[in-house]
Design an enzyme around this catalytic site. Structure first.
Site, PDB file in Angstrom:
ATOM      1  N   ARG A  56      -5.255 -32.628   9.823  1.00 14.01           N
ATOM      2  CA  ARG A  56      -5.467 -31.420   9.009  1.00 14.01           C
ATOM      3  C   ARG A  56      -6.909 -30.932   9.139  1.00 14.01           C
ATOM      4  NH1 ARG A  56      -6.310 -31.628   3.637  1.00 14.01           N
ATOM      5  NH2 ARG A  56      -5.086 -33.526   3.421  1.00 14.01           N
ATOM      6  N   LYS A 208       2.012 -12.621  19.009  1.00 11.83           N
ATOM      7  CA  LYS A 208       2.189 -11.394  19.774  1.00 11.83           C
ATOM      8  C   LYS A 208       1.520 -11.487  21.149  1.00 11.83           C
ATOM      9  CE  LYS A 208       4.388  -9.917  16.145  1.00 11.83           C
ATOM     10  NZ  LYS A 208       3.947 -10.626  14.999  1.00 11.83           N
TER      11      LYS A 208
HETATM   12  C1  LIG Z   1      -0.146  -6.414  12.889  1.00 11.23           C
HETATM   13  C2  LIG Z   1       0.510  -7.666  12.440  1.00 11.23           C
HETATM   14  N1  LIG Z   1      -0.185  -8.537  11.695  1.00 11.23           N
HETATM   15  C3  LIG Z   1       0.371  -9.686  11.259  1.00 11.23           C
HETATM   16  C4  LIG Z   1       1.670  -9.992  11.532  1.00 11.23           C
HETATM   17  C5  LIG Z   1       2.256 -11.270  11.004  1.00 11.23           C
HETATM   18  O1  LIG Z   1       2.323 -12.216  12.016  1.00 11.23           O
HETATM   19  P1  LIG Z   1       3.320 -13.462  12.005  1.00 11.23           P
HETATM   20  O2  LIG Z   1       4.711 -12.904  12.094  1.00 11.23           O
HETATM   21  O3  LIG Z   1       2.893 -14.261  13.191  1.00 11.23           O
HETATM   22  O4  LIG Z   1       3.116 -14.173  10.714  1.00 11.23           O
HETATM   23  C6  LIG Z   1       2.448  -9.127  12.304  1.00 11.23           C
HETATM   24  C7  LIG Z   1       3.852  -9.447  12.606  1.00 11.23           C
HETATM   25  O5  LIG Z   1       4.604  -8.661  13.089  1.00 11.23           O
HETATM   26  C8  LIG Z   1       1.850  -7.924  12.764  1.00 11.23           C
HETATM   27  O6  LIG Z   1       2.551  -7.035  13.485  1.00 11.23           O
END
Ligand SMILES: Cc1ncc(COP(=O)(O)O)c(C=O)c1O
Length: 395
Positions: A56, A208
């Site tokens: 952790r 992403k």
């Molecule tokens: C711009 C943006 N920020 C944060 C997130 C959240 O990410 P996660 O789904 O990995 O928790 C997303 C998810 O689509 C996103 O498009």
């Protein structure tokens, strides 16, 4: 030693082998570490000596990814988290340590981020106000009125792809003693580095573009010198951290992100112009469009022709049923709720990223029921266009 004991201890914890270094970081799954004596462990736990003690607090595979992201974003340190939302939560909590428990946020954020601020932070007494982040004068007035501890924005808003003047907003926030938190998911540090423009904390959904292959849920927080200690303390205490395997996959993904995003931006530019001339298309939203409402800001902050690979568009005279039918006709483009992968993906914000907002709230933000968001991939652009063409033909 009995076999039962051997099965528990044998093979592991061999002394470090001198003379070679793995070329890529291996996946270290160990949750704790053995030292020659407790005095050394004591020094490691007290952070007087470098070393690992407990998963952790740190992990060599995760640390390799964090070091890479710290370097890419130009921060003082980084923490890799179990999701993008965990990163945004960590960033927001860290920003509010020893600062006013008030937040000024962009009115067009990813739906779950808005929901987190309103429902979760709201329920523990943190007040959030919203502002049009593309109106720097409105941001300045709202900061003066609210005196927030943190200002939250996305580099490129989702799904209408607006771009605020991040450098000006960072200066406004700093002058008022607030930290600017930037969700840099849509741009990645390859296109824009918020800390260089004055932000204090950057958060990513590594799910992403960074990981990029549709096989990881993860996040990253990178902070400047003023904020890294709060980020680290919260991360180590609460433990919303990325697993060694996901850290390995994310790091592997990042090795090709520059190549991917360059091609994706090029493909997005061609898809956006093709859509703009299609008779069934009402309107196209794209950061590379010279007529974009924030074109001057984009030209100032982004590299030429590398402004992102997201393209949103509205289908003429379409409602939910027509959009569903269009999405069902797609053969190559993947229907899904994510973005930034190497395959082209189509999302319907009304049922996905902005599902948690009421229809009225979506309408107020300009997210109409005929709006589709495309995350353009690395395929041959002719194939992407051909798929869109056949799906739009019957519209
Ligand atoms: C711009 C943006 N920020 C944060 C997130 C959240 O990410 P996660 O789904 O990995 O928790 C997303 C998810 O689509 C996103 O498009």
């Amino acid at each position: 030693m009995k076999p039962e004991t051997k099965t528990v201890h044998w093979g592991d914890r061999r002394k470090k082998t001198a003379g070679y270094t793995p070329v890529t970081t291996p996946i270290y799954t160990a949750s704790t570490y053995l030292y020659d004596n407790v005095e050394q462990l004591d020094r490691v736990l007290g952070r007087e000596e470098e070393g690992e003690s407990y998963g952790r607090y740190g992990n060599p595979t995760r640390a390799a990814l964090e070091e890479l992201m710290r370097e890419l974003e130009g921060g003082a340190g980084a923490e890799a988290t179990s999701s993008g939302m965990a990163a945004l939560n960590l960033a927001t909590m860290a920003a509010l340590v020893d600062r006013p428990k008030r937040i000024l946020a962009a009115d067009a954020l990813y739906g779950s981020t808005t929901n987190m601020l309103v429902s979760i932070f709201g329920s523990i007494g943190v007040e959030t106000s919203f502002v049009d982040i593309c109106d720097a004068a409105a941001v300045e007035a709202a900061v003066a009125e609210l005196t927030p501890g943190a200002v939250v924005m996305e580099t490129v808003s989702n799904p209408l792809l607006r771009v605020g003047e991040m450098d000006k907003i960072a200066a406004i926030a700093r002058a008022a003693g607030a930290v600017l938190i930037v969700d840099n998911t849509f741009a990645t540090p390859l296109l824009l580095r918020p800390l260089e423009l004055g932000a204090g904390i950057v958060a990513h959904s590594a799910t992403k573009y960074l990981a990029g292959h549709g096989d990881v849920i993860g996040g990253i927080v990178v902070a400047d010198q003023d904020n890294i200690e709060a980020v680290r303390t919260l991360a180590r205490t609460l433990g919303p951290l990325m697993s060694p395997f996901d850290s390995y996959l994310t790091m592997r993904g990042i090795k090709t992100v520059a190549l991917r995003i360059e091609r994706q931006c090029g493909n997005a530019c061609k898809v956006a112009s093709w859509l703009a001339s299609h008779p069934a298309v009402e309107r196209v939203y794209f950061t590379g469009d010279p007529g974009h409402p924030d074109a001057a800001t984009i030209a100032r902050l982004f590299p030429k022709n590398l402004t992102g690979a997201m393209v949103s568009f509205e289908i003429k005279n379409a409602g939910r049923d027509e959009v569903f039918a269009f999405l069902d006709r797609l053969k190559l483009i993947v229907r899904g709720t994510s973005l930034g992968d190497l395959h082209t993906m189509a999302a319907y914000p009304a049922i996905a990223s902005h599902r948690e907002l009421s229809p009225k709230h979506r309408q107020r933000l300009g997210i109409n029921d005929n709006l589709i968001r495309l995350s353009i991939g690395i395929e041959a652009v002719e194939d992407i266009v051909e798929d869109l063409e056949q799906a739009l033909q019957l519209q």
